[in-house]
Scaffold this active site. Structure first.
Site, mmCIF file in Angstrom:
data_model
loop_
_atom_site.group_PDB
_atom_site.id
_atom_site.type_symbol
_atom_site.label_atom_id
_atom_site.label_comp_id
_atom_site.label_asym_id
_atom_site.label_seq_id
_atom_site.Cartn_x
_atom_site.Cartn_y
_atom_site.Cartn_z
ATOM 1 N N ASP A 155 -12.571 -32.032 7.741
ATOM 2 C CA ASP A 155 -10.928 -32.010 6.548
ATOM 3 C C ASP A 155 -12.707 -31.526 5.632
ATOM 4 O OD1 ASP A 155 -12.912 -34.516 5.611
ATOM 5 O OD2 ASP A 155 -10.816 -35.613 6.331
ATOM 6 N N HIS A 213 -15.191 -35.670 6.346
ATOM 7 C CA HIS A 213 -15.852 -36.671 7.168
ATOM 8 C C HIS A 213 -16.135 -35.499 8.743
ATOM 9 C CE1 HIS A 213 -12.531 -38.959 4.450
ATOM 10 N NE2 HIS A 213 -13.241 -39.970 4.978
ATOM 11 N N SER A 269 -15.358 -44.520 4.036
ATOM 12 C CA SER A 269 -14.846 -44.375 5.645
ATOM 13 C C SER A 269 -15.522 -43.960 6.142
ATOM 14 C CB SER A 269 -14.278 -43.552 4.587
ATOM 15 O OG SER A 269 -14.052 -42.198 4.174
#
Length: 250
Positions: A195, A198, A12
């Protein structure tokens, strides 16, 4: 001329790299007239999963339906950025993403080997997982967390980071130690992580700068790369077409 490619392959943190201020978007802007930056990011994936789909993500020309005379052009560079999901703890809420450390190393070596055999001239760059802010991971859970414990820890991320560095040494390829680099800044948790995992825009900027620095060490320097068409400053205002005719001759 065919514009060369730079592939970004990862989870991600790579998938989100083309968002506003992302490190992939910054690379695309940096190489905007010299190379195409191609995104292959898969949120949530670990090295076990991507090993199963490498041929689908990077099909050969024949697999893609090309003719017999079609030859594959190797990218000039490739980043491999996995480990954040592998380092999920095996007894916490993201256990399904966990890959044991020894298997992570073997998988990473296999991934590198796949690309070395496929594209012998491509500059391959490994990137370690980033550090983890465990308090933020509790505030921003991705799945239900009945135990109330972080599914990732910075200690585990460090172990997988060191494993990634070891694989790079064994494979004789460069590596960005993102885990260490980010923690050199006193307020790294808030400054670089959105977070707890990320990246913020500042975190993305770190990755961008480190990738550019490593590519420069591999002699992939923007100033020495050929643009695909004449720059506006090189076009003769009295005879513009002449510049394009000259390009065709090249």
């Amino acid at each position: 001329m065919t514009r060369p490619k730079i592939y970004l392959f990862g989870d991600s943190i790579t998938e989100e790299s083309f968002s506003l201020g992302g490190w992939g978007a910054s690379l695309a802007n940096h190489f905007s007239r010299t190379a195409d930056v191609v995104l292959r990011g898969y949120s949530g994936y670990n090295t076990r999963w991507v090993l199963k789909v490498l041929d689908k993500v990077f099909p050969t020309s024949s697999q893609g339906g090309g003719g017999d005379n079609e030859t594959e052009v190797a990218p000039i560079a490739l980043t491999i950025f996995f480990g954040a999901n592998d380092a999920s703890l095996s007894d916490r809420c993201s256990a399904f993403q966990h890959v044991p450390l020894h298997e992570y190393k073997d998988n990473l070596k296999a991934i590198v080997s796949f690309f070395k055999k496929r594209w012998s001239t491509t500059h391959i760059l490994l990137i370690t997982p980033p550090p983890i802010d465990e308090d933020a991971r509790l505030r921003y859970p991705y799945v239900e967390n009945p135990l109330g414990l972080p599914e990732r820890t910075n200690e585990a991320a460090g172990e997988y980071s060191r494993a990634c560095i070891a694989v790079a040494a064994q494979c004789r390829i460069p590596v960005i130690d993102l885990w260490t680099k980010m923690q050199q800044f006193p307020d790294w948790r808030k400054h670089y992580l959105s977070d707890g995992l990320h990246l913020t825009q500042s975190g993305n900027q770190i990755v961008f700068e480190e990738v550019i620095a490593k590519l420069r060490e591999e002699a992939l320097v923007l100033e020495s790369m050929q643009v695909d068409l004449p720059l506006i400053a090189d076009i003769d205002p009295n005879d513009p077409i002449k510049s394009f005719l000259y390009q065709e001759l090249e």
